[in-house]
Design a protein around this motif. Structure first.
Motif, short mmCIF file in Angstrom:
data_model
loop_
_atom_site.label_atom_id
_atom_site.label_comp_id
_atom_site.label_asym_id
_atom_site.label_seq_id
_atom_site.Cartn_x
_atom_site.Cartn_y
_atom_site.Cartn_z
N GLY A 80 52.36 22.77 111.60
CA GLY A 80 52.34 23.04 110.17
C GLY A 80 53.65 23.60 109.63
O GLY A 80 53.88 23.59 108.43
N GLY A 81 54.54 24.09 110.53
CA GLY A 81 55.82 24.62 110.07
C GLY A 81 55.64 25.75 109.07
O GLY A 81 54.99 26.77 109.35
N ASP A 82 56.20 25.59 107.86
CA ASP A 82 56.12 26.62 106.82
C ASP A 82 54.69 27.03 106.53
O ASP A 82 54.42 28.20 106.24
N TYR A 83 53.78 26.07 106.58
CA TYR A 83 52.37 26.37 106.30
C TYR A 83 51.86 27.46 107.24
O TYR A 83 51.19 28.42 106.82
N ASN A 84 52.20 27.35 108.50
CA ASN A 84 51.77 28.34 109.48
C ASN A 84 52.44 29.68 109.23
O ASN A 84 51.78 30.74 109.25
N PHE A 85 53.76 29.68 108.97
CA PHE A 85 54.48 30.94 108.74
C PHE A 85 53.94 31.66 107.50
O PHE A 85 53.71 32.87 107.52
N LEU A 86 53.78 30.92 106.39
CA LEU A 86 53.32 31.52 105.14
C LEU A 86 51.89 32.03 105.26
O LEU A 86 51.54 33.07 104.69
N SER A 87 51.06 31.29 105.99
CA SER A 87 49.67 31.73 106.17
C SER A 87 49.60 33.04 106.95
O SER A 87 48.83 33.94 106.62
N LYS A 88 50.41 33.15 108.01
CA LYS A 88 50.41 34.37 108.82
C LYS A 88 50.98 35.56 108.03
O LYS A 88 50.54 36.69 108.20
N ALA A 89 51.97 35.28 107.18
CA ALA A 89 52.64 36.37 106.47
C ALA A 89 51.87 36.82 105.23
O ALA A 89 51.77 38.02 104.96
N TYR A 90 51.34 35.86 104.47
CA TYR A 90 50.76 36.19 103.16
C TYR A 90 49.27 35.88 103.05
O TYR A 90 48.65 36.21 102.04
N GLY A 91 48.70 35.23 104.05
CA GLY A 91 47.29 34.86 103.96
C GLY A 91 47.12 33.35 103.80
O GLY A 91 48.02 32.64 103.35
N ARG A 92 45.95 32.89 104.15
CA ARG A 92 45.68 31.45 104.18
C ARG A 92 45.82 30.79 102.82
O ARG A 92 46.24 29.64 102.71
N GLN A 93 45.48 31.51 101.74
CA GLN A 93 45.52 30.89 100.42
C GLN A 93 46.95 30.48 100.02
O GLN A 93 47.17 29.43 99.44
N VAL A 94 47.92 31.33 100.36
CA VAL A 94 49.32 30.99 100.06
C VAL A 94 49.75 29.80 100.91
O VAL A 94 50.45 28.90 100.44
N GLY A 95 49.32 29.79 102.17
CA GLY A 95 49.64 28.66 103.02
C GLY A 95 49.06 27.36 102.48
O GLY A 95 49.72 26.32 102.48
N LEU A 96 47.82 27.43 102.00
CA LEU A 96 47.19 26.24 101.43
C LEU A 96 47.91 25.78 100.16
O LEU A 96 48.04 24.58 99.91
N LEU A 97 48.38 26.73 99.37
CA LEU A 97 49.12 26.36 98.16
C LEU A 97 50.42 25.65 98.53
O LEU A 97 50.82 24.69 97.87
N PHE A 98 51.06 26.12 99.59
CA PHE A 98 52.27 25.45 100.07
C PHE A 98 51.94 24.03 100.52
O PHE A 98 52.66 23.07 100.19
N ALA A 99 50.86 23.89 101.29
CA ALA A 99 50.47 22.56 101.77
C ALA A 99 50.18 21.63 100.59
O ALA A 99 50.53 20.44 100.61
N TRP A 100 49.54 22.18 99.55
CA TRP A 100 49.28 21.38 98.35
C TRP A 100 50.58 20.93 97.69
O TRP A 100 50.72 19.78 97.27
N SER A 101 51.56 21.83 97.62
CA SER A 101 52.83 21.48 96.98
C SER A 101 53.54 20.40 97.76
O SER A 101 54.15 19.50 97.18
N ARG A 102 53.48 20.47 99.09
CA ARG A 102 54.10 19.42 99.91
C ARG A 102 53.39 18.08 99.68
O ARG A 102 54.03 17.04 99.61
N PHE A 103 52.06 18.16 99.61
CA PHE A 103 51.29 16.92 99.49
C PHE A 103 51.43 16.29 98.11
O PHE A 103 51.57 15.07 97.98
N SER A 104 51.40 17.09 97.06
CA SER A 104 51.33 16.54 95.70
C SER A 104 52.68 16.48 94.98
O SER A 104 52.82 15.73 94.00
N ILE A 105 53.66 17.25 95.44
CA ILE A 105 54.94 17.31 94.73
C ILE A 105 56.09 16.86 95.61
O ILE A 105 56.81 15.91 95.28
N MET A 106 56.25 17.51 96.75
CA MET A 106 57.45 17.33 97.54
C MET A 106 57.45 16.03 98.35
O MET A 106 58.31 15.18 98.17
#
Length: 456
Positions: A80-106
């Motif tokens: 998961g790369g960033d998804y895993n780092f962000l989830s561990k640091a800020y919680g799963r919801q932030v990680g999921l938001l990152f995954a959404w941004s990768r999927f829908s925007i980036m």
């Protein structure tokens, strides 16, 4: 067996990539023909030897930020790369938001953009009507999806070959400048004198936005952390080595265009490499650049499918409602359903994009603020994970800690604010799509609190 217990098992990523192969793959994730588009903007804002200095600065700053990723990737390897780092640091919801941004925007937006660009260049050789243009773009995405679904090595071997072809194309641009130099036809010195007036902060900011765009993608290499052998040095060589090689390539490429065209012509050219190749080799040179751009587009789509599918797989793996996508095909060594989801959504965007023109600059506007928002979060995660998991093994540690992560954190905040202030209205569309994702994640949590709590 994987070194990470979270992803261990028969149907999980295996450490099958040698360091050299991983470095080539990472180079393919980062290297695109972006400098052929961004060099004029940089030259328009930054003249003289400062032009080179900015490209070196962009590369060195990218390496500074990348060291934080190397630390996190070796300490917490995960596809998961960033998804895993962000989830561990800020919680799963932030990680999921990152995954959404990768999927829908980036990622899917980038795939669609590259497919259209390839179709545009192919249209210069093969006459196509608008429907044919769209079908060609769709066929390109579908073909690369098929390659990545066959076996993990097919996607990686294809990427290595494409990187080689793009590198040869870039070398031909340098050869064009050398040819003109030997013939005494260079309009400008390779090292131009510094302008009388130093560039303003705004000019430097605009130049850095486009330079970082050309270097962008090094963070995506963290998605290979669970598949690279020799995890102590493997990720360090993979990420930093690919960035160092890229900086040399970009300096040579930009130096050739500046020397072959001159600062003024470069700054006002819409296709500087084609202009230079045409001056040195005639129509054959221009045709070669068309081929190089096409190959680069294919390489970019392929690498984005490889990366994006892994982020989507990692996020879906942690959501019970999307468990059917979060499945790793152990036989083929790929997250097959995530590849289908990533490619399928990109094809939807291709169809949607066929009804309205969207230029390169508009896509930069659309993606850049979101990119720097999450880059800010990832740099902060380096510090937070040190605090939250002090005993976690860290085969590679960020040098001069906390100077590097704090320094790049400040740069990321500055670039995020600068992109919002200097880019166009399309930046607001990216923010709107991100807000939609936040709403969906919150709604999902409201409907399924027990299962999401279990996933966390």
């Amino acid at each position: 067996m994987s070194d990470n217990p979270v992803i261990a098992g028969a149907d999980a990523p295996k450490r099958h990539l040698g360091v050299a192969h991983a470095t080539i793959l990472a180079l393919g994730m980062i290297m695109t023909t972006d400098p052929l588009k961004t060099a004029p903007t940089v030259a328009l804002n930054i003249g003289g030897w400062h032009f080179y200095a900015m490209w070196v600065l962009g590369g060195l700053l990218s390496m500074m930020g990348a060291m934080g990723y190397v630390e996190m990737a070796t300490a917490f390897p995960d596809p998961g790369g960033d998804y895993n780092f962000l989830s561990k640091a800020y919680g799963r919801q932030v990680g999921l938001l990152f995954a959404w941004s990768r999927f829908s925007i980036m990622h899917t937006g980038w795939i669609a953009l590259m497919a259209f660009m390839f179709a545009d260049y192919a249209g210069a050789v093969i006459p196509m009507n608008p429907v044919g243009h769209t079908l060609f773009a769709l066929a390109t995405v579908a073909a690369l999806m098929g390659l990545n679904l066959m076996h993990v090595r097919m996607g990686f071997i294809t990427q290595a070959g494409l990187v080689g072809l793009v590198t040869v194309g870039f070398a031909s641009v340098v050869a064009a400048a050398i040819k003109l130099g030997v013939q005494g036809h260079l309009p400008a010195a390779v090292i131009a004198p510094a302008p009388a007036v130093l560039p303003s902060l705004k000019q430097m900011s605009v130049a850095l936005i486009f330079i970082f765009l050309a270097y962008g993608g090094w963070s995506d290499a963290a998605t290979l952390s669970a598949e690279v052998r020799s995890d102590r040095r493997g990720m360090l060589i993979t990420i930093i080595g690919s960035l160092a090689a890229l900086m040399v390539i970009y300096l040579a490429l930009n130096g050739a265009m500046l020397a072959g065209l001159g600062l003024n012509a470069l700054a006002h050219s819409t296709a500087p490499a084609a202009d230079l190749m045409g001056r040195a080799f005639g129509d054959a040179g221009k045709t070669l650049i068309v081929v190089v751009v096409g190959v680069s587009a294919i390489a970019s789509i392929n690498s984005t499918l490889i990366i994006g599918a892994r982020t989507t797989y990692a996020a879906a793996r942690d959501l019970p409602a999307l468990a059917f996508i979060g499945h790793w095909d152990g036989r083929r060594g790929v997250p097959a359903r995530a590849v289908l989801a990533e490619g399928g959504f990109a094809m939807v965007l291709v169809v949607a994009g066929s009804f309205a023109a969207s230029g390169f600059s508009a896509m930069v506007d659309y993606m850049t603020p979101v990119y720097w928002l999450f880059m800010t979060g990832s740099m902060g995660a380096v510090i937070i994970l040190r605090y939250r998991f002090p005993d976690a093994p860290r085969p590679v540690k960020t040098p001069l800690y906390p100077l590097f992560p704090v320094g790049f954190l400040a740069i990321s905040i500055y670039m995020f604010i600068s992109s919002l202030l200097t880019l166009g209205v399309a930046a607001l569309y990216g923010a709107a799509v991100l807000a939609v994702g936040a709403g969906l994640i919150l709604a999902a949590k409201t409907r399924r609190p027990k299962r999401l709590a279990a996933a966390e």
